[in-house]
Write a protein that holds these residues in place. Sequence first.
Motif, PDB file in Angstrom:
ATOM      1  N   ARG A  93     -40.105  -7.885 -49.216  1.00  0.00           N
ATOM      2  CA  ARG A  93     -40.756  -9.414 -49.095  1.00  0.00           C
ATOM      3  C   ARG A  93     -42.529  -9.168 -48.459  1.00  0.00           C
ATOM      4  N   ASP A  94     -42.328 -11.038 -48.035  1.00  0.00           N
ATOM      5  CA  ASP A  94     -44.119 -10.497 -47.921  1.00  0.00           C
ATOM      6  C   ASP A  94     -44.248  -9.870 -46.296  1.00  0.00           C
ATOM      7  N   ALA A  95     -45.107  -9.650 -46.073  1.00  0.00           N
ATOM      8  CA  ALA A  95     -45.602  -8.501 -44.890  1.00  0.00           C
ATOM      9  C   ALA A  95     -45.788 -10.437 -44.093  1.00  0.00           C
ATOM     10  N   GLY A  96     -45.565 -10.184 -42.869  1.00  0.00           N
ATOM     11  CA  GLY A  96     -45.106 -11.904 -42.457  1.00  0.00           C
ATOM     12  C   GLY A  96     -44.750 -11.071 -41.079  1.00  0.00           C
ATOM     13  N   THR A  97     -44.427 -12.586 -40.251  1.00  0.00           N
ATOM     14  CA  THR A  97     -43.934 -12.830 -39.080  1.00  0.00           C
ATOM     15  C   THR A  97     -42.595 -12.643 -38.788  1.00  0.00           C
ATOM     16  N   PHE A  98     -41.927 -12.248 -38.584  1.00  0.00           N
ATOM     17  CA  PHE A  98     -40.353 -12.157 -37.619  1.00  0.00           C
ATOM     18  C   PHE A  98     -40.206 -13.050 -36.350  1.00  0.00           C
ATOM     19  N   GLY A  99     -39.308 -13.855 -36.865  1.00  0.00           N
ATOM     20  CA  GLY A  99     -39.119 -14.595 -35.677  1.00  0.00           C
ATOM     21  C   GLY A  99     -38.511 -13.959 -34.574  1.00  0.00           C
ATOM     22  N   ALA A 100     -38.465 -15.156 -33.023  1.00  0.00           N
ATOM     23  CA  ALA A 100     -37.291 -14.475 -31.558  1.00  0.00           C
ATOM     24  C   ALA A 100     -36.220 -14.366 -32.201  1.00  0.00           C
ATOM     25  N   PRO A 101     -34.955 -13.675 -31.001  1.00  0.00           N
ATOM     26  CA  PRO A 101     -34.230 -14.355 -31.413  1.00  0.00           C
ATOM     27  C   PRO A 101     -33.665 -14.997 -30.715  1.00  0.00           C
ATOM     28  N   HIS A 102     -34.584 -15.956 -30.399  1.00  0.00           N
ATOM     29  CA  HIS A 102     -33.992 -17.431 -29.682  1.00  0.00           C
ATOM     30  C   HIS A 102     -34.064 -18.627 -30.905  1.00  0.00           C
ATOM     31  N   GLN A 103     -35.257 -18.470 -32.139  1.00  0.00           N
ATOM     32  CA  GLN A 103     -35.997 -19.328 -32.461  1.00  0.00           C
ATOM     33  C   GLN A 103     -34.904 -19.934 -33.052  1.00  0.00           C
ATOM     34  N   PRO A 104     -34.569 -21.457 -33.492  1.00  0.00           N
ATOM     35  CA  PRO A 104     -33.865 -23.031 -33.903  1.00  0.00           C
ATOM     36  C   PRO A 104     -33.977 -22.499 -35.906  1.00  0.00           C
ATOM     37  N   LEU A 105     -32.881 -23.352 -36.275  1.00  0.00           N
ATOM     38  CA  LEU A 105     -33.719 -23.390 -37.589  1.00  0.00           C
ATOM     39  C   LEU A 105     -33.574 -24.898 -38.118  1.00  0.00           C
ATOM     40  N   ARG A 106     -34.080 -25.270 -39.050  1.00  0.00           N
ATOM     41  CA  ARG A 106     -33.952 -26.416 -38.935  1.00  0.00           C
ATOM     42  C   ARG A 106     -33.752 -27.396 -40.183  1.00  0.00           C
ATOM     43  N   GLY A 241     -17.909  -0.815 -26.735  1.00  0.00           N
ATOM     44  CA  GLY A 241     -18.790  -2.649 -26.380  1.00  0.00           C
ATOM     45  C   GLY A 241     -19.708  -3.106 -25.967  1.00  0.00           C
ATOM     46  N   SER A 242     -20.939  -2.390 -25.738  1.00  0.00           N
ATOM     47  CA  SER A 242     -22.367  -2.605 -24.756  1.00  0.00           C
ATOM     48  C   SER A 242     -23.157  -2.497 -26.313  1.00  0.00           C
ATOM     49  N   SER A 243     -23.937  -3.830 -25.837  1.00  0.00           N
ATOM     50  CA  SER A 243     -24.836  -4.540 -27.214  1.00  0.00           C
ATOM     51  C   SER A 243     -26.063  -3.159 -27.001  1.00  0.00           C
ATOM     52  N   LEU A 244     -26.275  -3.015 -28.051  1.00  0.00           N
ATOM     53  CA  LEU A 244     -27.388  -2.321 -28.563  1.00  0.00           C
ATOM     54  C   LEU A 244     -28.596  -2.805 -28.839  1.00  0.00           C
ATOM     55  N   PHE A 245     -28.896  -3.717 -28.886  1.00  0.00           N
ATOM     56  CA  PHE A 245     -30.531  -4.403 -29.317  1.00  0.00           C
ATOM     57  C   PHE A 245     -30.460  -6.334 -28.484  1.00  0.00           C
ATOM     58  N   GLY A 246     -29.783  -5.973 -27.534  1.00  0.00           N
ATOM     59  CA  GLY A 246     -29.551  -7.902 -27.141  1.00  0.00           C
ATOM     60  C   GLY A 246     -28.699  -8.914 -28.454  1.00  0.00           C
ATOM     61  N   ALA A 247     -28.464 -10.294 -27.780  1.00  0.00           N
ATOM     62  CA  ALA A 247     -28.144 -10.545 -28.706  1.00  0.00           C
ATOM     63  C   ALA A 247     -29.462 -11.838 -29.730  1.00  0.00           C
ATOM     64  N   ILE A 248     -29.217 -12.217 -31.216  1.00  0.00           N
ATOM     65  CA  ILE A 248     -29.882 -12.563 -32.134  1.00  0.00           C
ATOM     66  C   ILE A 248     -28.676 -14.480 -31.266  1.00  0.00           C
ATOM     67  N   ASP A 249     -29.126 -15.337 -30.842  1.00  0.00           N
ATOM     68  CA  ASP A 249     -28.377 -16.272 -30.934  1.00  0.00           C
ATOM     69  C   ASP A 249     -29.361 -17.428 -31.268  1.00  0.00           C
ATOM     70  N   LEU A 250     -28.764 -18.876 -32.299  1.00  0.00           N
ATOM     71  CA  LEU A 250     -29.077 -19.315 -32.930  1.00  0.00           C
ATOM     72  C   LEU A 250     -28.885 -20.760 -32.722  1.00  0.00           C
ATOM     73  N   ASP A 251     -29.573 -21.401 -32.983  1.00  0.00           N
ATOM     74  CA  ASP A 251     -29.155 -22.944 -33.045  1.00  0.00           C
ATOM     75  C   ASP A 251     -29.644 -23.992 -34.484  1.00  0.00           C
ATOM     76  N   ILE A 252     -28.965 -24.213 -35.051  1.00  0.00           N
ATOM     77  CA  ILE A 252     -29.754 -25.312 -36.375  1.00  0.00           C
ATOM     78  C   ILE A 252     -29.697 -26.748 -35.811  1.00  0.00           C
ATOM     79  N   ALA A 253     -31.211 -27.667 -36.152  1.00  0.00           N
ATOM     80  CA  ALA A 253     -31.286 -28.298 -35.832  1.00  0.00           C
ATOM     81  C   ALA A 253     -29.711 -29.466 -35.913  1.00  0.00           C
TER      82      ALA A 253
END
Length: 259
Positions: A93-106, A241-253
């Motif tokens: 994939r392109d070397a570039g940016t990774f989005g934040a865990p709460h970054q919404p999708l459009r 049941g313990s979270s390893l990396f924390g959650a990804i929370d996504l909202d779609i616009a």
Amino acid sequence: MKLASYADGSRDGHLVIVSRDLTQAHFATGIATRLQQVLDDWGFLAPQLDDLAVQLNHGKLRHAFPFDPQKCLAPLPRSCGWAVVGAEGGVQRDAGTFGAPHQPLRAPAEGHPALAAIAGDLAAASDAPAALDALRLLTLAVDWRLDGELIATQCAPLALTPDELGPGWAGGRLQARLHLLHNGSKQPARDVDAAPGAALARLARLRALRAGQVAGMSLGDLGLTLAPGDSLHLDLKTAEGSSLFGAIDLDIAPPDLTP
């Protein structure tokens, strides 16, 4: 140790150490300000960060503060490269940016979660044991694709050294469960069994890897039909049941209701 990058207005964020129970954090200022610095000089800087983590976990740091995942960027916002590795090798994939865990999708997109292995320098044609030695950190990532095209990659808030993974890490393999909530409704959890060393070795078959390369081990697709206004919660957890990396929370616009 558990590492995160707090948003501070810069492209890479500010490196923080996070306590084992995910309640406290402390800036790594004085050791490193960005995760890439640590990856570039792992042998010298990682032991210092580990000492800081020990002090944090024992409540000995005066300037510790409550950890807030909402302030996190991806642990490594800009990498040297991102590839999802399958049995036939790596798909670059392109070397570039990774989005934040709460970054919404459009717009709704297809989600493809992956266990992401962050590597140190690794010589070309290295075998799996050498690649495992070059493994620095693990996190959870999701590729988002629209009409087959990669439009974003999102990461969980935390990146962990393998020693933080507990009994789910044995023989160079991670065993855990991926939990999903779609619009607050629990979806069937799926078992995860991944070997990061083997994935990095496959990626390095023909070329050397630079510190900061990220290899993803596919966890399949989400198998969900997403719509505008939907929410999605993904969390990779231990068998207990313990979270390893924390959650990804996504909202779609939501749909545009403007007349």
